[in-house]
Design a protein around this motif. Structure first.
Motif: not given
Length: 435
Positions: A97-107
């Motif tokens: 949805t937000f067009g970022v390259c990658d994402a990770a969970p907070l932990d």
């Protein structure tokens, strides 16, 4: 009406390009805040974080490396918690949805940060965020401790705020559209207040009219605490009690703006509770209006920011002398700041994601030249304290401010808050529809 993900991506790329080579930028959005016991305030994202991501959820971080690659660290999907607290985008939703390259969970925040920081020379973050500062220092120390294994820790800490402030100071077309929407919702709310006011009602009853228009128009909350100040309460610049009775013969000063898409509107109008200005009220009001008119003419590309204020101060001081509230030479009174007994604030401020938006007002020691795309308020006022025994009693307890939101354009200033009565006869005629 929203900003597309490509716009946020372009902003992140422009930001990292404005920083020294081999820099990692990090910013967080903030956490939920307890109101009382187990109840929390409605979350509103950090403005600079939102400017770079458009991501609306709490406890998130954005990390950007020197190539413009972005990792968004966020709360993971959790069906049980979502049952109680509502939808989360989660890792997959953040990417899609937000067009970022990658994402990770907070932990996995520590791992993601250390991975990006390893080998970077600089780490940039807002120095005002003490929690993030402590996290950055821990990450740096972790890398330093692993130097023998080949890790390379950043050697330079940089304040990210000035670079973001320079970007936020100049609004793009998508931002301007949101700001005009916020401004026009605010206009309609002020119109409703002018029509609804009656002597004998409480200030908070009038505030309810504002909030009703805000919310029914798509603004879930005001951009700041509403000021609904009747009578001498208008002489208190940030009066927010809003619990006094509005009396017949009072002026009512309302300083209120809607927030739409996280962008702020900011309007002040002053009008008579019974629909008619007294002679004294009208005389002071006209001085403030004249200063507003004169100041507006200075809001043009290339003009110094302070030109508007300087002109407004001169008109206000001349008016105070003409009406007998001050005596003496106008230039001398300005030089000695004698006018500050009646006018103690500046004539405007930057406006955007924050009602008092970021951006410096001086560059290299000089007042900043205005540029196309900047948005600011113009808000001259006069405030005569009830306790000011140096003036005739007829002036005491009168507080007046007139404020509009202005977009700087190459073809001249454009009032985003257009359509709201400002002239004395306009206000009285408008209010007469319902009085």
């Amino acid at each position: 009406m929203k900003i597309e993900s490509q716009t946020y991506q372009a902003r992140r790329e422009r930001l990292i390009q404005s920083l020294p080579e081999n820099t990692v930028a990090i910013i967080r959005t903030g956490d939920l805040c307890t109101r009382n016991n187990d109840c929390e305030y409605e979350f509103r994202p950090n403005s600079s974080f939102f400017y770079l991501t458009g991501f609306p959820e709490p406890s998130a971080y954005v990390l950007i490396n020197g190539n413009g690659d972005t990792i968004l660290v966020t709360l993971p999907k959790d069906p049980e918690k979502e049952q109680w607290d509502g939808f989360r985008y989660g890792v997959e939703g953040a990417v899609n949805t937000f067009g970022v390259c990658d994402a990770a969970p907070l932990d996995e925040l520590d791992n993601a940060a250390i991975f990006l920081l390893d080998g970077a020379q600089n780490v940039a973050f807002p120095f005002g965020d003490e929690k993030l500062r402590q996290q950055v220092l821990v990450w740096r120390d972790n890398l330093t401790a692993r130097a023998r294994a080949g890790a390379v820790a950043p050697t330079q800490l940089m304040d990210l705020s000035p670079a973001i402030a320079e970007m936020r100071l100049r609004k793009d077309e998508e931002e301007i559209a949101l700001m005009e929407k916020a401004a026009q919702i605010s206009v309609e709310a002020h119109k409703q207040a002018m029509l609804a006011v009656r002597p004998g009602m409480k200030e908070y009853e009038l505030e309810a009219e504002l909030n009703y228009v805000f919310m029914k128009s798509g603004s879930r909350q005001p951009a700041y605490n509403n000021i609904v100040a009747s009578g001498s309460n208008a002489c208190v610049l940030h009066y927010i009690k809003n619990d006094e009775t509005i009396n017949d013969g009072d002026l009512v000063l309302i300083d209120a703006g809607a927030e739409f898409g996280c962008y702020a509107g900011d309007i002040t109008r002053t009008f008579p509770a019974n629909g008619k200005f007294t002679e004294s009220q009208a005389a002071l009001y006209q001085v403030v209006l004249d200063s507003h008119t004169a100041g507006l003419q200075e809001l043009k590309v290339g003009a110094p920011y302070e030109a508007c204020h300087n002109v407004a101060v001169r008109i206000l001081t001349q008016g105070l002398v003409s009406l007998g509230l001050l005596t003496g030479n106008v230039d001398t009174l300005i030089e000695s700041k004698a006018y500050r007994d009646f006018y103690m604030h500046n004539t405007g401020h930057w406006l955007g994601l924050d009602v008092h938006d970021c951006g410096t007002y001086r560059v290299n020691g000089e007042s900043r030249p205005l540029e196309s795309g900047m948005v600011l308020t113009i808000e001259p006022g006069l405030y005569v304290s009830l306790d000011n025994e140096s003036v005739d009693e007829k002036w005491r307890g009168i507080g007046i401010r007139i404020e509009d939101d202005v977009l700087i354009r190459n073809d001249g200033p454009y009032i985003l808050t257009h359509g709201l009565p400002r002239e004395i006869d306009e206000i009285e005629a408008f209010m007469a529809q319902n009085h």
